[in-house]
Design a protein around this motif. Structure first.
Motif, PDB file in Angstrom:
ATOM      1  N   LEU A 159       9.745  -9.117  -4.131  1.00 12.45           N
ATOM      2  CA  LEU A 159       8.282  -9.176  -4.137  1.00 12.45           C
ATOM      3  C   LEU A 159       7.704  -8.374  -2.976  1.00 12.45           C
ATOM      4  O   LEU A 159       6.742  -7.617  -3.145  1.00 12.45           O
ATOM      5  CB  LEU A 159       7.813 -10.631  -4.029  1.00 12.45           C
ATOM      6  CG  LEU A 159       7.566 -11.432  -5.308  1.00 12.45           C
ATOM      7  CD1 LEU A 159       6.906 -12.754  -4.972  1.00 12.45           C
ATOM      8  CD2 LEU A 159       6.738 -10.655  -6.311  1.00 12.45           C
ATOM      9  N   SER A 160       8.281  -8.539  -1.794  1.00 11.49           N
ATOM     10  CA  SER A 160       7.795  -7.832  -0.612  1.00 11.49           C
ATOM     11  C   SER A 160       7.941  -6.325  -0.785  1.00 11.49           C
ATOM     12  O   SER A 160       7.029  -5.554  -0.441  1.00 11.49           O
ATOM     13  CB  SER A 160       8.561  -8.305   0.619  1.00 11.49           C
ATOM     14  OG  SER A 160       8.124  -7.621   1.770  1.00 11.49           O
ATOM     15  N   TYR A 161       9.076  -5.890  -1.326  1.00  7.34           N
ATOM     16  CA  TYR A 161       9.299  -4.456  -1.529  1.00  7.34           C
ATOM     17  C   TYR A 161       8.270  -3.879  -2.496  1.00  7.34           C
ATOM     18  O   TYR A 161       7.649  -2.836  -2.232  1.00  7.34           O
ATOM     19  CB  TYR A 161      10.717  -4.206  -2.051  1.00  7.34           C
ATOM     20  CG  TYR A 161      10.964  -2.746  -2.356  1.00  7.34           C
ATOM     21  CD1 TYR A 161      11.175  -1.836  -1.326  1.00  7.34           C
ATOM     22  CD2 TYR A 161      10.955  -2.271  -3.662  1.00  7.34           C
ATOM     23  CE1 TYR A 161      11.378  -0.495  -1.580  1.00  7.34           C
ATOM     24  CE2 TYR A 161      11.151  -0.926  -3.928  1.00  7.34           C
ATOM     25  CZ  TYR A 161      11.368  -0.040  -2.885  1.00  7.34           C
ATOM     26  OH  TYR A 161      11.550   1.292  -3.148  1.00  7.34           O
ATOM     27  N   LEU A 162       8.045  -4.549  -3.627  1.00  7.80           N
ATOM     28  CA  LEU A 162       7.082  -4.060  -4.614  1.00  7.80           C
ATOM     29  C   LEU A 162       5.666  -4.044  -4.044  1.00  7.80           C
ATOM     30  O   LEU A 162       4.882  -3.142  -4.340  1.00  7.80           O
ATOM     31  CB  LEU A 162       7.132  -4.929  -5.872  1.00  7.80           C
ATOM     32  CG  LEU A 162       8.432  -4.862  -6.682  1.00  7.80           C
ATOM     33  CD1 LEU A 162       8.386  -5.857  -7.834  1.00  7.80           C
ATOM     34  CD2 LEU A 162       8.687  -3.455  -7.208  1.00  7.80           C
ATOM     35  N   LEU A 193      -1.777  -4.864   0.818  1.00  8.72           N
ATOM     36  CA  LEU A 193      -0.614  -5.494   0.203  1.00  8.72           C
ATOM     37  C   LEU A 193      -0.812  -5.571  -1.304  1.00  8.72           C
ATOM     38  O   LEU A 193      -1.826  -6.040  -1.791  1.00  8.72           O
ATOM     39  CB  LEU A 193      -0.435  -6.905   0.775  1.00  8.72           C
ATOM     40  CG  LEU A 193       0.860  -7.637   0.421  1.00  8.72           C
ATOM     41  CD1 LEU A 193       2.030  -7.001   1.160  1.00  8.72           C
ATOM     42  CD2 LEU A 193       0.754  -9.118   0.787  1.00  8.72           C
ATOM     43  N   GLY A 194       0.171  -5.099  -2.071  1.00  8.59           N
ATOM     44  CA  GLY A 194       0.094  -5.144  -3.521  1.00  8.59           C
ATOM     45  C   GLY A 194      -0.751  -4.073  -4.150  1.00  8.59           C
ATOM     46  O   GLY A 194      -0.909  -4.041  -5.373  1.00  8.59           O
ATOM     47  N   GLN A 195      -1.307  -3.153  -3.348  1.00  9.61           N
ATOM     48  CA  GLN A 195      -2.193  -2.117  -3.889  1.00  9.61           C
ATOM     49  C   GLN A 195      -1.733  -0.707  -3.516  1.00  9.61           C
ATOM     50  O   GLN A 195      -2.497   0.232  -3.567  1.00  9.61           O
ATOM     51  CB  GLN A 195      -3.618  -2.327  -3.366  1.00  9.61           C
ATOM     52  CG  GLN A 195      -4.209  -3.678  -3.702  1.00  9.61           C
ATOM     53  CD  GLN A 195      -5.556  -3.887  -3.035  1.00  9.61           C
ATOM     54  OE1 GLN A 195      -6.301  -2.938  -2.773  1.00  9.61           O
ATOM     55  NE2 GLN A 195      -5.896  -5.127  -2.749  1.00  9.61           N
ATOM     56  N   ARG A 196      -0.481  -0.583  -3.135  1.00 11.65           N
ATOM     57  CA  ARG A 196      -0.007   0.713  -2.667  1.00 11.65           C
ATOM     58  C   ARG A 196       0.661   1.507  -3.787  1.00 11.65           C
ATOM     59  O   ARG A 196       1.443   0.951  -4.555  1.00 11.65           O
ATOM     60  CB  ARG A 196       0.986   0.532  -1.520  1.00 11.65           C
ATOM     61  CG  ARG A 196       0.425  -0.255  -0.352  1.00 11.65           C
ATOM     62  CD  ARG A 196       1.408  -0.245   0.794  1.00 11.65           C
ATOM     63  NE  ARG A 196       0.981  -1.103   1.891  1.00 11.65           N
ATOM     64  CZ  ARG A 196       1.622  -1.194   3.041  1.00 11.65           C
ATOM     65  NH1 ARG A 196       2.733  -0.504   3.230  1.00 11.65           N
ATOM     66  NH2 ARG A 196       1.178  -1.980   3.988  1.00 11.65           N
ATOM     67  N   PRO A 197       0.387   2.802  -3.843  1.00 11.54           N
ATOM     68  CA  PRO A 197       1.101   3.639  -4.811  1.00 11.54           C
ATOM     69  C   PRO A 197       2.517   3.925  -4.331  1.00 11.54           C
ATOM     70  O   PRO A 197       2.819   3.806  -3.141  1.00 11.54           O
ATOM     71  CB  PRO A 197       0.260   4.925  -4.849  1.00 11.54           C
ATOM     72  CG  PRO A 197      -0.333   4.995  -3.461  1.00 11.54           C
ATOM     73  CD  PRO A 197      -0.602   3.556  -3.069  1.00 11.54           C
TER      74      PRO A 197
END
Length: 265
Positions: free
Chosen positions: A18-21, A96-100
């Motif tokens: 989860l952290s990696y994604l 967090l969670g919004q990076r390409p």
């Protein structure tokens, strides 16, 4: 399955996925297997569990002949991760969670992890910072004018190389004249270093050009106006054919290519 129930059942490895994604954008099953040092089957099982829990989503392009599934974190997964970080007193990374997905991840980070797996005890990617964490690191060193795609520490045969990496995106703008394409956008890779006017606290600055012609333009620019920091160039085609620790890096003014660990020497 509610996200609170899912969070209670998350293993350390699934937290890591989860952290990696959340920090690196989308990833394939193979990418996750490399990052977590598990088999593809184990990575697949974890990703399916996370998907069924509503914490990740998956999609694939109809044009992709390999039919590869790409996984990304959902809003629910991001919220679960954010709450866990806050509860433990750890900082929540920006966006967090919004990076390409970053090209530096695909060209350097994941291949260097695989090289580390194949050569245990001999070499290791000791640290890697994604784009946003690299920007924070540069600000801490009063180098906010630089915009690097990643920062890493590579260990090999008792030697250490700290590096910044920049990936050439190709010609800048929707309309670029044909004669301008080989050099369009390359100046931006070096402008920050020239404005800084001082050494950057790394052993080398790595520049990955889109193709051979643009790499040649980069080298010519560096010969006309050398940077204070050590620089090495390569191009995407070489990194697609070889491991990035091999002899694919060229120092301006030299004819041959060096291995990664030799770049800063």
């Amino acid at each position: 399955m509610g996200d609170q129930d899912a969070a209670r059942r998350l293993s350390p490895r699934r937290w890591r996925i989860l952290s990696y994604l959340a920090q690196h954008g989308s990833a394939s099953t193979l990418d996750v297997a490399l990052v977590c040092a598990v088999s593809r089957l184990t990575a697949h099982r974890d990703l399916v569990w996370l998907q069924e829990a509503g914490l990740v989503r998956r999609e694939r392009s109809p044009e992709d002949r390999t039919h590869t599934w790409w996984y990304g974190i959902t809003a629910e997964g991001t919220d679960v991760l954010r709450r866990a970080l806050t509860a433990s007193g750890r900082p929540v990374p920006l966006r967090l969670g919004q990076r390409p997905s970053g090209m530096a991840d695909a060209l350097l980070f994941l291949p260097l992890i695989e090289v580390s797996r194949r050569n245990p005890g001999r070499c290791e990617l000791f640290q890697w910072l994604a784009t946003m964490e690299t920007s924070a690191w540069l600000r801490q060193h009063d180098l906010a004018q630089l915009r690097a795609d990643g920062y890493g520490i590579w260990l090999q045969d008792g030697r250490c190389l700290r590096f910044l990496v920049h990936v050439d995106r190709g010609p800048v703008g929707d309309v670029v004249a044909e004669h301008e394409r080989p050099a369009s956008g390359l100046g931006g890779l070096l402008a920050g270093y020239r404005r800084a006017g001082r050494m950057v606290p790394v052993g080398a600055v790595l520049l990955i050009a889109q193709d051979a012609e643009r790499e040649e333009r980069l080298r010519a620019d560096l010969l006309r106006g050398p940077l204070l920091s050590a620089v090495a160039t390569t191009r995407r085609q070489l990194l697609y054919r070889h491991w990035p620790d091999e002899q694919v890096w060229q120092v301006p003014g030299e004819n041959g290519r060096r291995c990664l660990i030799e770049v800063g020497s």
